[in-house]
Design an enzyme around this catalytic site. Structure first.
Site, PDB file in Angstrom:
ATOM      1  N   LYS A 101       0.805   4.062  -3.035  1.00 17.09           N
ATOM      2  CA  LYS A 101       0.480   5.475  -2.848  1.00 17.09           C
ATOM      3  C   LYS A 101       1.686   6.371  -3.114  1.00 17.09           C
ATOM      4  CE  LYS A 101      -3.901   5.816  -2.002  1.00 17.09           C
ATOM      5  NZ  LYS A 101      -4.763   6.568  -2.945  1.00 17.09           N
ATOM      6  N   TYR A 132       0.834  -1.210   0.000  1.00 17.81           N
ATOM      7  CA  TYR A 132       0.000   0.000   0.000  1.00 17.81           C
ATOM      8  C   TYR A 132       0.863   1.253   0.000  1.00 17.81           C
ATOM      9  CZ  TYR A 132      -3.534   3.416   1.367  1.00 17.81           C
ATOM     10  OH  TYR A 132      -4.365   4.518   1.409  1.00 17.81           O
TER      11      TYR A 132
END
Length: 284
Positions: A184, A180
């Site tokens: 991002k 993650y």
């Protein structure tokens, strides 16, 4: 011709509220996600603890947009399928005729998203690449070309603090995982490159970090009690939605580009959201 906003991940949460915010400002709105009808199930989708799918659908968001007197286009799109992403960009331009604002909000939310590093597989990393790098870039390429032809347009990419800092605790103990964070981080770099390379031709590009937002996805992830515990230092989806509307319509000179905008303090500093203030630590 009315202006058009294209919001990805608009079946619920920040995406849905952003679509409605632009509709309130007179935009017609194209919306994309995988969930067309309420209750659909999809591979790698976030769900409640009992396995039930989260509430929300493109049909529901479209109906809410139309109730505000604006036109809505439903654009099904799967972030993990590059052909689907390219087709979505082509469809919105074909049906709406223009896109004035693109909001890249949709994300991959599979159960493997925040696995510890040593448990990550090549399949997970491949999905991160497709959802967090390839899909946003393909949309930006297609719609930026269209915006440049008109000499005007806004692209807003939604990132997270996970893409810009290290987790406070390990994955599985309340921190985020590498997949993650890496995903991002890729999103965080996109708007700055767009602004530097294309800003002189009328394109504006922003990176925003919503912070902790009280969405259906957050509740499914940490539960009702977790949401209550996080009330301090969190915001409803209307706050990032109104900040994105403000950037698109008010920051005409692009002063807030080339940095990550932390939505909640920014909303307070600019007095963007009239009926919201960050709760104090003393409020229960």
């Amino acid at each position: 011709m009315n202006k058009v906003a294209f919001i990805t991940g608009a079946s619920r949460g920040i995406g849905r509220e952003t679509a409605l915010e632009f509709a309130r400002q007179g935009f017609d709105v194209a919306i994309s996600a995988r969930t067309l009808e309420e209750g659909e199930r999809h591979a790698h989708a976030l769900s409640h603890a009992d396995g039930a799918p989260l509430a929300g659908s493109l049909r529901g968001t479209a109906a809410a947009i139309e109730a505000l007197g604006r036109r809505a286009w439903i654009i099904p799109m799967d972030l993990l399928d590059a052909t689907s992403v390219t087709a979505a960009a082509e469809q919105v331009l074909r049906e709406a005729g223009r896109v004035d604002v693109l909001v890249n909000n949709a994300i991959y939310q599979g159960s493997d998203l925040n696995l510890p590093l040593l448990q990550l597989t090549a399949d997970t990393l491949e999905r991160i690449y497709r959802a967090y790098l390839l899909a946003p870039v393909l949309l930006c390429q297609a719609l930026a070309r269209h915006m440049l032809e008109r000499g005007d347009g806004v692209i807003i990419n939604v990132t997270s603090g996970a893409g810009e800092s290290n987790p406070p605790v390990p994955a599985g103990q309340g921190g985020w995982g590498y997949a993650y964070g890496a995903g991002k981080a890729m999103v965080s770099r996109l708007s700055g490159v767009l602004a530097v390379e294309l800003g002189g031709a009328g394109l504006r590009a922003y990176t925003i970090n919503p912070g902790v937002v009280r969405t259906e996805a957050l509740q499914a992830t940490i539960g009702e009690q977790g949401v209550i515990a996080l009330r301090n230092g969190s915001a409803p989806p209307s706050v990032p939605a109104q900040v994105m509307r403000w950037l698109a319509l008010e920051d005409r000179e692009g002063k807030h580009q080339r940095r990550t905008i932390n939505v909640q303090p920014f909303a307070l500093e600019q007095r963007i959201v009239a009926d919201w203030r960050e709760p104090s630590p003393l409020e229960g």
